[in-house]
Enzyme design. Structure first.
Site, mmCIF file in Angstrom:
data_model
loop_
_atom_site.group_PDB
_atom_site.id
_atom_site.type_symbol
_atom_site.label_atom_id
_atom_site.label_comp_id
_atom_site.label_asym_id
_atom_site.label_seq_id
_atom_site.Cartn_x
_atom_site.Cartn_y
_atom_site.Cartn_z
ATOM 1 N N SER A 85 0.825 -1.328 0.008
ATOM 2 C CA SER A 85 0.013 0.126 0.091
ATOM 3 C C SER A 85 0.885 1.202 0.065
ATOM 4 C CB SER A 85 -0.687 -0.050 1.359
ATOM 5 O OG SER A 85 -1.526 -1.031 1.201
ATOM 6 N N ALA A 86 0.419 2.297 -0.749
ATOM 7 C CA ALA A 86 1.081 3.630 -0.558
ATOM 8 C C ALA A 86 0.963 4.124 1.027
ATOM 9 C CB ALA A 86 0.176 4.694 -1.446
#
Length: 120
Positions: A85-86
């Site tokens: 995930s970012a």
């Protein structure tokens, strides 16, 4: 294009000096705070402490600390099928979870990618 689905162990590369990752990790945390994604000391401490690059040892440190996903698997056609995930999303999720000192967080996404953040 076929890519291996085997992944190396989740450890810090022996060639990666922790000091090499400290500056980009703190810079990323500063950017996330300035953008409003980090709003509490507990989340700030977690993102400044957890070595994101240890979870993606196959990418350069600067890519591990970019405010973007890190692709971990691709389809035969080259499409991204799994990613870490970012950081902005991780910060938002940690803030929504209202983490506090002493809490342990395990992120498990639909891509079956794991990351752990410890708030001290």
């Amino acid at each position: 294009m076929t890519r291996s689905t085997e992944r190396p162990a989740v450890t810090t590369s022996p060639t990666t000096d922790l000091d090499e990752a400290t500056a980009p990790r703190h810079q990323l945390a500063g950017q996330l705070a300035a953008a409003g994604h980090i709003r509490t000391p507990a989340v700030d401490r977690a993102l400044r402490t957890v070595p994101r690059h240890a979870f993606v040892p196959e990418v350069p440190v600067h890519k591990a600390y970019a405010n973007d996903i890190v692709a971990t698997r691709h389809s035969d056609e080259g499409r991204i099928t799994s990613s870490v995930s970012a950081p902005w999303l991780q910060a938002d999720m940690l803030e929504a979870a209202r983490v506090q000192p002493g809490h342990r967080v395990l992120e498990i996404g639909s891509s079956v990618r794991h990351e752990v953040a410890h708030c001290k």
